[in-house]
Design a protein around this motif. Sequence first.
Motif, PDB file in Angstrom:
ATOM      1  N   UNK A  17       4.864  -6.752   3.963  1.00 48.77           N
ATOM      2  CA  UNK A  17       6.176  -7.350   3.718  1.00 48.77           C
ATOM      3  C   UNK A  17       7.091  -6.337   3.045  1.00 48.77           C
ATOM      4  N   UNK A  18       8.388  -6.472   3.298  1.00 50.09           N
ATOM      5  CA  UNK A  18       9.374  -5.756   2.503  1.00 50.09           C
ATOM      6  C   UNK A  18       9.419  -6.386   1.113  1.00 50.09           C
ATOM      7  N   UNK A  19      10.085  -5.715   0.189  1.00 48.30           N
ATOM      8  CA  UNK A  19      10.176  -6.226  -1.185  1.00 48.30           C
ATOM      9  C   UNK A  19      10.839  -7.604  -1.232  1.00 48.30           C
ATOM     10  N   UNK A  20      11.714  -7.888  -0.283  1.00 48.23           N
ATOM     11  CA  UNK A  20      12.397  -9.177  -0.276  1.00 48.23           C
ATOM     12  C   UNK A  20      11.607 -10.262   0.459  1.00 48.23           C
ATOM     13  N   UNK A  21      10.390  -9.940   0.923  1.00 43.09           N
ATOM     14  CA  UNK A  21       9.530 -10.931   1.546  1.00 43.09           C
ATOM     15  C   UNK A  21       9.577 -10.971   3.051  1.00 43.09           C
ATOM     16  N   UNK A  22      10.500 -10.234   3.674  1.00 45.62           N
ATOM     17  CA  UNK A  22      10.553 -10.188   5.130  1.00 45.62           C
ATOM     18  C   UNK A  22       9.362  -9.407   5.685  1.00 45.62           C
ATOM     19  N   UNK A  23       8.920  -9.761   6.879  1.00 43.83           N
ATOM     20  CA  UNK A  23       7.829  -9.041   7.527  1.00 43.83           C
ATOM     21  C   UNK A  23       8.300  -7.638   7.889  1.00 43.83           C
ATOM     22  N   UNK A  24       7.491  -6.640   7.505  1.00 44.29           N
ATOM     23  CA  UNK A  24       7.811  -5.237   7.765  1.00 44.29           C
ATOM     24  C   UNK A  24       7.178  -4.837   9.095  1.00 44.29           C
ATOM     25  N   UNK A  25       7.956  -4.905  10.163  1.00 42.09           N
ATOM     26  CA  UNK A  25       7.430  -4.645  11.503  1.00 42.09           C
ATOM     27  C   UNK A  25       6.938  -3.211  11.662  1.00 42.09           C
ATOM     28  N   UNK A  26       7.642  -2.257  11.100  1.00 39.03           N
ATOM     29  CA  UNK A  26       7.226  -0.859  11.245  1.00 39.03           C
ATOM     30  C   UNK A  26       5.885  -0.622  10.556  1.00 39.03           C
ATOM     31  N   UNK A  27       5.723  -1.173   9.358  1.00 39.80           N
ATOM     32  CA  UNK A  27       4.438  -1.035   8.664  1.00 39.80           C
ATOM     33  C   UNK A  27       3.319  -1.732   9.428  1.00 39.80           C
ATOM     34  N   UNK A  28       3.617  -2.890  10.021  1.00 45.58           N
ATOM     35  CA  UNK A  28       2.602  -3.614  10.784  1.00 45.58           C
ATOM     36  C   UNK A  28       2.177  -2.801  12.008  1.00 45.58           C
TER      37      UNK A  28
END
Length: 305
Positions: A17-28
Amino acid sequence: MSLPALHGVVPILVTPFHEDGRIDEESLANLVEFNIAAGVHGLGVALGSEVFKFNEAERAQVTRVVIAAANKRVPIVINSGAAGTDLAVFYSKAAEAAGADMLMVIPPSFMPVSSDEIFDYYKAIDAAVGIPVILQDVPQAPISPGLALKIAAECPNVKYIKVETLPVTSKVAAMAEQAGDRLTIFGGAGGSYFIEELRRGALGTMPFCSQPADFVAVWDAFRQGDQATARQHFDATIMAINRLAVQGGDIFYFIHKQILVRRGVIRTAVVRSPTTAIDRITAREIEELIAEIVPVATPFRQLAA
């Protein structure tokens, strides 16, 4: 012995997740690449991915990103179990339509249900899809060997079972003895009893995704008949992490994510709320152990285009 279509090391992906809670697609996508490069035999999106904290759009988002990143290089397993039969059928059909290779389905666990109701639940899911189904036996919703055999006999898509009911070693042995000719058996629970499960008839494990190369090395050594090397590598690289990860609540999410942050695979170790608060002593123990396992920290970098 020839191996089934799904076997070996099939890590369950955490969700970055990003710091704001959104799913981090690039990290996934990075995480998928990191695991495939380590030689895993499949990948899964399941309870270890925090799917129970996703809305339906996020389920679809994670499924889409993982399937696209894998690009048919390994089978993708999507967890589609739910508290209600209709909802589980909906999730199962959606995962199949998105391109999942297999489904993993936990029985309803919110309210106690009978074995007949569990059978009917799997029967409905099986009738709705055309891809293999993995039964998921967990402490809060155990599946007996007899029930597993009954489900497999009546549901042609049910080919596998992931055993996680304690004590897992004896449950794997009982499952292999009674249903091993109909179901391929996987271990779970973080892979803590990987070697013991293999000795008792399992043909794989579904651990967390922060140490894929280590699990593959254990699998390879065991399959080559070198159990001493398998044990030595497991104890040296995996055991300490798993021991710390079960100290309480869901700190395993943070531990495995922090390993991946240190390896430069994902950006943050954010775990969605609610989650276990980590006290000062445990935080220090986690930091010390991760620094020992991954001596050099690497900045986040994109692993594949």
